[in-house]
Write a protein that holds these residues in place. Structure first.
Motif, short mmCIF file in Angstrom:
data_model
loop_
_atom_site.label_atom_id
_atom_site.label_comp_id
_atom_site.label_asym_id
_atom_site.label_seq_id
_atom_site.Cartn_x
_atom_site.Cartn_y
_atom_site.Cartn_z
N SER A 644 0.79 -1.28 0.02
CA SER A 644 0.08 -0.07 0.12
C SER A 644 0.86 1.24 -0.05
N GLY A 645 0.66 2.20 -1.10
CA GLY A 645 1.55 3.59 -1.12
C GLY A 645 2.66 3.29 -2.16
N SER A 646 2.80 2.22 -2.57
CA SER A 646 3.88 1.99 -3.27
C SER A 646 3.86 2.92 -4.84
N GLY A 647 2.59 3.28 -5.17
CA GLY A 647 2.52 4.00 -6.37
C GLY A 647 1.53 3.40 -7.24
N LYS A 648 0.75 2.34 -6.98
CA LYS A 648 0.06 1.46 -8.27
C LYS A 648 -1.23 2.43 -8.55
N SER A 649 -1.86 3.21 -7.75
CA SER A 649 -3.16 4.03 -8.03
C SER A 649 -2.48 5.22 -8.89
N THR A 650 -1.49 5.81 -8.37
CA THR A 650 -0.77 6.89 -9.17
C THR A 650 -0.30 6.42 -10.64
N ILE A 903 3.32 -6.70 -12.61
CA ILE A 903 4.08 -5.61 -12.63
C ILE A 903 4.13 -5.35 -11.20
N ASP A 904 5.16 -5.46 -10.34
CA ASP A 904 5.37 -5.21 -9.12
C ASP A 904 6.13 -4.06 -8.68
N LEU A 905 5.29 -2.96 -7.87
CA LEU A 905 5.93 -1.80 -7.59
C LEU A 905 6.56 -1.94 -6.04
N GLY A 906 7.22 -0.81 -5.79
CA GLY A 906 7.87 -0.74 -4.50
C GLY A 906 9.24 -0.10 -4.28
N PRO A 907 10.20 -0.81 -3.66
CA PRO A 907 9.79 -1.99 -2.72
C PRO A 907 9.06 -1.80 -1.58
N GLU A 908 8.91 -0.36 -1.00
CA GLU A 908 8.30 0.04 0.02
C GLU A 908 7.13 1.08 -0.04
N ALA A 909 6.74 1.91 0.49
CA ALA A 909 5.59 2.65 0.56
C ALA A 909 6.38 4.16 0.34
N GLY A 910 5.26 5.02 0.04
CA GLY A 910 5.88 6.56 0.00
C GLY A 910 6.99 6.68 -0.84
N SER A 911 8.04 7.73 -0.21
CA SER A 911 9.27 7.93 -0.69
C SER A 911 10.06 6.83 -1.04
N ALA A 912 10.08 5.71 -0.18
CA ALA A 912 10.72 4.59 -0.50
C ALA A 912 10.36 3.71 -1.57
#
Length: 942
Positions: A644-650, A903-912
């Motif tokens: 959650s927060g890795s940028g998927k919706s963006t 397609i896997d986004l990450g590795p973490e949430a927010g700025s990471a």
């Protein structure tokens, strides 16, 4: 006697079959079952409705007058029910003023914190602004190196209307001997007659000359009191810099000066809350100063919203790839204003403005000229300013509305607060700086906060409350959100977890909490933390009832209530009630069979290969996306995953969807930053299937949405009864006057304004909720009137209308998407996010569009049981086989393992986050060590 359980007998709400339940207090209970089995009917329509009704009974007579109009749950007996709080997955907040910080009450504590320990700094000179008490000045002076010489003085206001000698005589009468005029010490008892005090630019009266020693404290205090009295609350301390140890010990940045050839420094003090050096007055910090919902603190330009409605350059120039000659300036393409472009065209060569270059390649100077204009041609700004003067005309107002949009407030730069509030800091951060942080960053900031012992005593309780709420937000997996993020932009799952945090922060006990799938939008990595929060809610003395399908949440529950065995009329029965260890051994439970492994969503034996057709998004950099290039293969099922927060919706909703729509012109929505997109020629259009409701009124329902109610109305209008009564197709519509009940306008319910409570809907007492007038209800088709038809489930209607192919065709698609249990006339406002999403799928499937479409699904498994996910995947395969392409944003591991490409986004949430961790088949993703999705996906594939 205190009840130890909630005991309910004879529950018949909606499709519940006269069931009995007993829920022990202070336990964590999960209600599960297939979609439509009656979970929400039990949790919300029974337990919460009755808990709310009993709570309202304690209110005033004015509120109680509506109680007899509130529909009680259809139940024989219920006891032991505590006050209830429902936290649902829908995000009801529409107000732009509501943020994560205000919703969780963190902002309230921050306002108090800044009012109590915040330090105000001057806008001009950046010095600390405070009310300088005498004790504070004495402490500051005595902390200087011993032997430091200094003078206590006060400022003198010289009048040009009174003679200089008279003013000097007045100073002598006050006991003054020396003054400092224009950096020169003057003995006024021996001044020459030709010297005039009125010629001096600055004049100070010297009260005393002292040297720093412990014994001067009493004398210094007397001198300061005199200086404050004679200086009307202002004084200055002049320090001699001849002491070599002084330079490193000056407490505040003073004003260096030379007095009779020697270096000195002036320190200014005041009894008023102002900057003594700049004479700028500031308001004393009070909580209201730090609230953008308070007129004291709100930015006067945007009134605390952070945005203003201005002319939006992206609307004025929607396609920056066009040239000026091709009509890049949209409002000047109309015949009325074409002359403005022609004037620009004539002057373009003189000002070196290219007419055949794409607008985005123009220089800043050239764009500035076009925007501001010159003597030869009108600029865009002047054009709209001229229109503003003519907006008393309707067509001008309509024209202007096309080119207006929300733009960042130029006064506060989106910070919502007025400048004086932003001058107050804690550890060099103002309140807007802290609210702009992510929750993770804010938690780290307060953990490392450096305060004096005095400040720690004052702020101890406030910091404790702030840190507690921040910790809860992190534990529910929301550490990537900013505190100033508007709650109206949160997904249903995020909004629910924010509300959960608010409830935890309030520390209520002996309360019944009812939650609707809190795991929505949460990556498998964060589920454990959510379970800990729910257990914490239980452990402090509350009863927690959760409607849930997630395996891990079900396993963690103290008790499980499994409803079923089927949906709609085939559900509403308690299949199992007990601890998890007994569920998997219960053969009658569909949930138990999936958890035990008797039933499972199988991993596909083969996956579609990546072909030549693909969408390629270049340089996506909106929000936390790190300028990434992403390839989306077409004619297959592509899953976009990540924490959650890795940028998927963006990436998908904000950027990809907008970029494709932009290619088709006329798209005015938000488009995320990107460099370009290729491959759009392979698809006819893009359709976003999200969790938004399909209707805002009770008159919207499943059969009106899939366009088969028209066919049903035609059947009724062609019947013998209708012709006798002179009724036509519109008579059987509750959207137009004629056949509907006008008291409720065809809604079947009436909204009651409860003033200080949420509005309630009660059954219309004129038509008894049947929506139509008597003569329409007397008209029958196959011995059923229109109300009875609307009360049928999709499955029942499919059999009833077997000889009407146009109707059964649409109903079949509803059945295929697992919605056979819905009633035809069920108000769209009562559908869950998952049901609304599947209803949209059924509609698109019914269209049988031969053109290749791209479908984007945003967490389609919301509200779905494991068995329903299986049905959904069959629908997805049907869309792909029809020639369409699918992109699915999802956390459900059963869906991810069924995808052709991940397609896997990450590795973490927010700025990471915002990076591509990996692309490929689910098997390939499961081998990537840095992928959180891969780690949890691996056991599912085996």
């Amino acid at each position: 006697m205190i009840k130890k359980s909630i005991i309910a007998r004879g529950i018949r709400v909606n499709n519940l079959k006269n069931i009995n339940i007993e829920i022990p207090h202070k336990k964590f209970v999960v209600i599960t079952g297939v979609s439509g089995s009656g979970k929400s009917s039990l949790a919300f329509d029974t337990l919460f409705a009755e808990g709310q009704r009993r709570y309202v009974e304690s209110f005033s007579a004015y509120a109680r007058q509506f109680l007899e109009r509130m529909d009680k749950p259809d139940i024989d007996h219920i006891e032991g029910i505590p006050p209830a709080i429902a936290i649902q997955q829908k995000n009801p907040v529409k107000n732009r003023r509501s943020t994560v910080g205000t919703a969780t009450e963190i902002n309230d504590y921050l306002r108090l914190l800044f009012a109590r320990i915040g330090k105000t700094y001057c806008t001009n000179c950046k010095r600390h602004v405070q009310i300088d008490s005498i004790s504070h000045i004495v402490e500051t002076i005595l902390s200087l190196p011993e032997g430091t010489r200094f003078q206590v003085a006060f400022p003198i206001t010289v009048s040009q209307k009174v003679s200089g000698q008279s003013q000097v005589d007045l100073l002598k009468e006050r006991g003054l001997v020396r003054i400092l005029a224009d950096n020169s010490l003057i003995d006024i008892t021996a001044t020459t007659p030709d010297w005039d005090i009125r010629n001096a630019k600055s004049v100070y009266g010297i009260i005393d000359r002292l040297t720093v020693k412990d014994v001067i404290k009493e004398r210094l205090t007397d001198a300061l009191e005199t200086a404050y009295r004679l200086g009307s609350g202002h004084l200055s301390i002049f320090l001699s810099l001849q002491n070599p140890t002084l330079h490193s010990g000056i407490p505040v940045p003073g004003i260096p000066m030379t007095i009779q050839g020697s270096p000195w420094i002036e320190l200014k003090y005041s009894k008023q809350f102002l900057c003594s050096y700049c004479a700028l007055e500031y308001p004393e910090p009070v909580p209201g100063l730090f609230s953008f919902n308070n007129p004291i603190g709100a930015c006067p330009k945007c009134q605390g919203f952070g945005y203003t409605i201005e002319i939006d350059i992206d609307s004025v120039i929607p396609n920056k790839e066009k040239t000026l000659r091709e009509g890049a300036i949209a409002p000047w393409n109309t015949p009325t204003y074409r002359s403005l472009y022609e004037a620009l065209e004539k002057a373009a060569s003189k000002y070196h403005i290219p007419l055949d270059a794409p607008f985005h390649k123009l220089t800043k100077e050239q764009i500035h000229l076009i925007w501001e204009g010159t003597k030869e041609f009108c600029g865009i700004r002047d054009f709209f300013a001229w229109l503003e003067q003519r907006k008393y005309k309707m067509h001008v107002r309509v024209f202007l509305s096309k080119y207006r949009g929300y733009t960042l407030c130029p006064a506060c730069n989106g910070k919502r607060l007025q400048g004086q509030a932003l001058n107050v800091t804690v550890n060099h951060k103002n309140i807007a700086d802290i609210c702009a942080m992510t929750i993770d960053e804010a938690c780290q900031f307060f953990r490392e906060l450096q305060l004096t012992e005095y400040e720690k005593i004052i702020a101890h309780m406030l910091l404790q409350e702030v840190q507690k709420r921040l910790d809860y937000l992190i534990k529910v997996g929301l550490g990537y959100l900013n505190l100033d993020r508007m709650t109206r932009t949160l997904s249903g799952g995020e909004a629910q977890r924010v509300n959960l945090t608010t409830s935890l922060g309030s520390s209520l006990v002996n309360t019944l909490y009812i939650l609707d799938e809190p795991s929505i939008g949460l990556h498998s990595r964060d589920t454990d933390r959510l379970i800990q929060i729910l257990e914490r809610l239980r452990d402090i003395g509350n009863t927690v009832v959760v409607v849930e399908h997630d395996r891990e949440v079900i396993k963690a529950a103290d008790e499980i209530i499994d409803l079923g065995p089927g949906a709609g009329e085939n559900g509403g029965v308690v299949v199992f009630h007990g601890p998890f260890k007994n569920l998997s051994a219960h053969n009658g439970s569909l949930t138990g069979q999936y958890l035990k492994g008797n039933k499972a969503i199988k991993t596909p034996s083969r996956r579609r290969m990546v072909g030549n057709r693909a969408l390629v998004l270049k340089g996506a950099s909106q929000n936390n996306l790190k300028n990434i290039d992403v390839t989306f293969p077409l004619n297959m099922m592509v899953c976009v995953t990540g924490v959650s927060g890795s940028g998927k919706s963006t990436l998908i909703q904000d950027t990809l969807y907008g970029a494709i729509k932009k290619k088709r012109e006329g798209f005015t929505g938000f488009i995320g930053k990107h460099d370009g997109i290729k491959g759009t020629q392979f698809i006819n259009d893009v359709i976003l299937v999200d969790q938004s409701p399909i209707g805002r009124t009770p008159r919207s329902n499943p059969i009106t949405y899939v366009k088969i109610f028209d066919e049903i109305r035609k059947l009724f209008a062609s019947s013998r009864d209708a012709k006798i009564r002179n009724l036509n197709t519109s008579s059987f519509s509750f959207n137009v006057a004629g056949g509907r009940c006008e008291h409720c306008e065809g809604a079947g319910t009436i909204r009651v304004d409860m003033q200080f409570l949420a509005d309630i809907y009660v059954t219309c007492d004129k038509c008894d909720g049947k929506r139509f007038i008597k003569k329409v209800l007397d008209t029958k088709y196959k011995n059923k009137n229109i109300h009875e038809i609307l009360e049928m489930t999709v499955n029942e209607a499919f059999i009833f209308f077997y000889d009407s192919p146009r109707i059964t065709k649409g109903l079949k698609f509803l059945q295929d998407t697992g919605l056979g249990y819905l009633r035809l006339g069920q108000p769209a406002t009562t559908l869950s996010g998952g049901e609304a999403q599947r209803l949209k799928i059924a509609t698109y499937m019914a269209q049988e569009n031969p053109d290749a479409m791209l479908f984007i699904f945003d967490e389609p498994t919301i509200g779905l049981h494991m068995d329903d996910v299986q049905k959904l995947l069959v629908c997805f395969q049907g869309l792909i086989q029809a020639g369409h392409s699918l992109i699915v944003v999802e956390h459900n591991l059963d869906v991810i393992k069924s995808a052709d490409y991940v397609i896997d986004l990450g590795p973490e949430a927010g700025s990471a986050g915002g990076y591509i961790v990996g692309c490929g088949t689910p098997e390939e993703i499961s081998l990537i060590k840095t992928s959180h999705t891969g780690r949890y996906l691996k056991p599912y594939l085996s």
